[in-house]
Design an enzyme around this catalytic site. Structure first.
Site, PDB file in Angstrom:
ATOM      1  N   HIS A 108     121.730 125.586 -12.448  1.00 54.24           N
ATOM      2  CA  HIS A 108     122.263 126.943 -12.582  1.00 54.24           C
ATOM      3  C   HIS A 108     121.242 127.781 -13.343  1.00 54.24           C
ATOM      4  O   HIS A 108     120.573 127.288 -14.256  1.00 54.24           O
ATOM      5  CB  HIS A 108     123.586 126.898 -13.366  1.00 54.24           C
ATOM      6  CG  HIS A 108     123.965 128.216 -13.984  1.00 54.24           C
ATOM      7  ND1 HIS A 108     123.795 128.480 -15.336  1.00 54.24           N
ATOM      8  CD2 HIS A 108     124.498 129.340 -13.440  1.00 54.24           C
ATOM      9  CE1 HIS A 108     124.212 129.713 -15.585  1.00 54.24           C
ATOM     10  NE2 HIS A 108     124.644 130.260 -14.462  1.00 54.24           N
ATOM     11  N   ASN A 110     120.564 132.178 -14.606  1.00 51.27           N
ATOM     12  CA  ASN A 110     121.098 133.533 -14.649  1.00 51.27           C
ATOM     13  C   ASN A 110     120.188 134.380 -15.533  1.00 51.27           C
ATOM     14  O   ASN A 110     119.772 133.934 -16.598  1.00 51.27           O
ATOM     15  CB  ASN A 110     122.529 133.484 -15.219  1.00 51.27           C
ATOM     16  CG  ASN A 110     123.080 134.858 -15.524  1.00 51.27           C
ATOM     17  OD1 ASN A 110     123.006 135.329 -16.658  1.00 51.27           O
ATOM     18  ND2 ASN A 110     123.635 135.496 -14.525  1.00 51.27           N
ATOM     19  N   HIS A 147     112.950 120.316 -19.717  1.00 52.03           N
ATOM     20  CA  HIS A 147     112.840 120.886 -21.063  1.00 52.03           C
ATOM     21  C   HIS A 147     111.399 121.256 -21.414  1.00 52.03           C
ATOM     22  O   HIS A 147     111.185 122.231 -22.149  1.00 52.03           O
ATOM     23  CB  HIS A 147     113.456 119.936 -22.091  1.00 52.03           C
ATOM     24  CG  HIS A 147     114.945 120.054 -22.163  1.00 52.03           C
ATOM     25  ND1 HIS A 147     115.577 120.966 -22.975  1.00 52.03           N
ATOM     26  CD2 HIS A 147     115.929 119.408 -21.483  1.00 52.03           C
ATOM     27  CE1 HIS A 147     116.891 120.875 -22.803  1.00 52.03           C
ATOM     28  NE2 HIS A 147     117.129 119.939 -21.905  1.00 52.03           N
ATOM     29  N   ARG A 262     133.595 141.224  -7.461  1.00 48.14           N
ATOM     30  CA  ARG A 262     133.787 140.695  -6.105  1.00 48.14           C
ATOM     31  C   ARG A 262     134.057 139.193  -6.190  1.00 48.14           C
ATOM     32  O   ARG A 262     133.174 138.401  -6.518  1.00 48.14           O
ATOM     33  CB  ARG A 262     132.546 140.965  -5.253  1.00 48.14           C
ATOM     34  CG  ARG A 262     132.713 140.520  -3.803  1.00 48.14           C
ATOM     35  CD  ARG A 262     131.511 140.964  -2.981  1.00 48.14           C
ATOM     36  NE  ARG A 262     131.713 140.703  -1.575  1.00 48.14           N
ATOM     37  CZ  ARG A 262     131.212 139.635  -0.931  1.00 48.14           C
ATOM     38  NH1 ARG A 262     130.514 138.727  -1.598  1.00 48.14           N
ATOM     39  NH2 ARG A 262     131.415 139.491   0.372  1.00 48.14           N
TER      40      ARG A 262
END
Length: 301
Positions: A108, A110, A147, A262
């Site tokens: 993931h 973002n 990492h 949405r």
């Protein structure tokens, strides 16, 4: 007054979405992203891209959104009363990748930008984002590569940035009701503005661009690993934790659903298949037990 270039941020985010989608398509080779452009009634919109049933990725969603309005949602001003009476813009790229092979971790990432403006006053703005890795059958070398990628991109911004944002990630992606982390973490940051716009934006770009560097080498290393029904069942069981976190704790999911976002794009992070099992316990000494014993609590890499 410092110049805050929101147009440059939007251009970067659109380019990042393109680059990540191209990299994933090149890796999968058998499936392509479908694009869905959407508009938000209250202002703004976005473009959602989903790749499904590929040879490597069961589902990958890469979403860009840019929403705006004349008034902040009440849920936001409750924590930051200084935002009341300001117009706002929020934009970001968010992605979740669910691979077919249980030996490839779910991932993931973002990156996002928020700005609230009022005529005659300085804008209130900040960046946020990060990336995290959720292995089912973890390999130490994969976690270390992930990492090390994070450490390398953080280094130009300060000696302690990796450690600060790694710890923040470990704390954020934690399931209190399970007393375990969602995975092996990575980086997480929010409300970043104390460095000024240019440095904060540069760091956000480094995090966004670092995702593919961290993830694709792991995919390439594991995508041909043989697996059977046992591994698939465990993968689906552990995906249940992903669902639990996203629906119960994730601030972005909750904010999106509560603010009229949405729904299809918000829930794009959900795995296409998941399962639950009553009182599951991994067998002692098994690869599944190794995940629980060595990878689901914060540790140094």
């Amino acid at each position: 007054m410092e110049h805050v270039d929101k147009h440059a941020v939007k251009a970067f985010l659109l380019s990042l979405q393109d680059q990540i989608c191209q990299s994933l398509e090149s890796q999968d080779k058998s499936a392509a992203f479908e694009q869905d452009e959407w508009q938000r009634e209250q202002g703004g919109g976005g473009r959602s891209r989903v790749l499904r049933q590929g040879s490597v990725f069961e589902q990958a969603g890469v979403n860009f959104s840019h929403v705006f309005g004349t008034k902040m949602p009440a849920s936001a001003t409750a924590h930051r009363p200084e935002l009341a009476g300001r117009s706002f813009e929020a934009m970001g790229v968010s992605l979740v990748i669910h691979p077919n092979n249980p030996y490839i971790p779910t991932s993931h990432a973002n990156v996002r930008f928020f700005i609230a403006e009022k005529e005659g006053e300085a804008p209130v703005w900040w960046f946020g984002g990060g990336f995290d890795l959720t292995p089912f059958y973890p390999f130490e070398e994969d976690c270390q590569h992930w990492h090390n990628t994070a450490k390398y991109l953080c280094a130009p911004f300060g000696d302690d940035i990796y450690e600060q944002h790694k710890v923040w990630c470990d704390k954020y992606f934690f399931l209190p009701h399970r007393n375990e982390t969602r995975g092996v973490g990575g980086l997480f940051f929010d409300d970043l503005n104390e460095w000024g716009f240019e440095k904060s934006f540069a760091y956000t770009q480094a995090v966004g661009n670092g995702f593919i560097d961290g993830y694709l080498p792991i995919v390439q290393r594991r995508q041909d690993t043989p697996y059977g029904e046992r591994e698939r069942e465990f993968q689906l069981y552990r995906r249940g934790r992903y669902v639990e976190f996203n629906l119960v704790y994730d601030r972005g999911t909750l904010f999106g659903l509560q603010s009229g976002g949405r729904t299809e794009s918000i829930l794009m992070s959900m795995p296409p298949l998941a399962r639950w099992e009553y009182c599951y316990e991994p067998k002692a000494g098994s690869a599944e037990a190794d995940l629980y014993e060595n990878y689901l609590q914060p540790r140094e890499w």
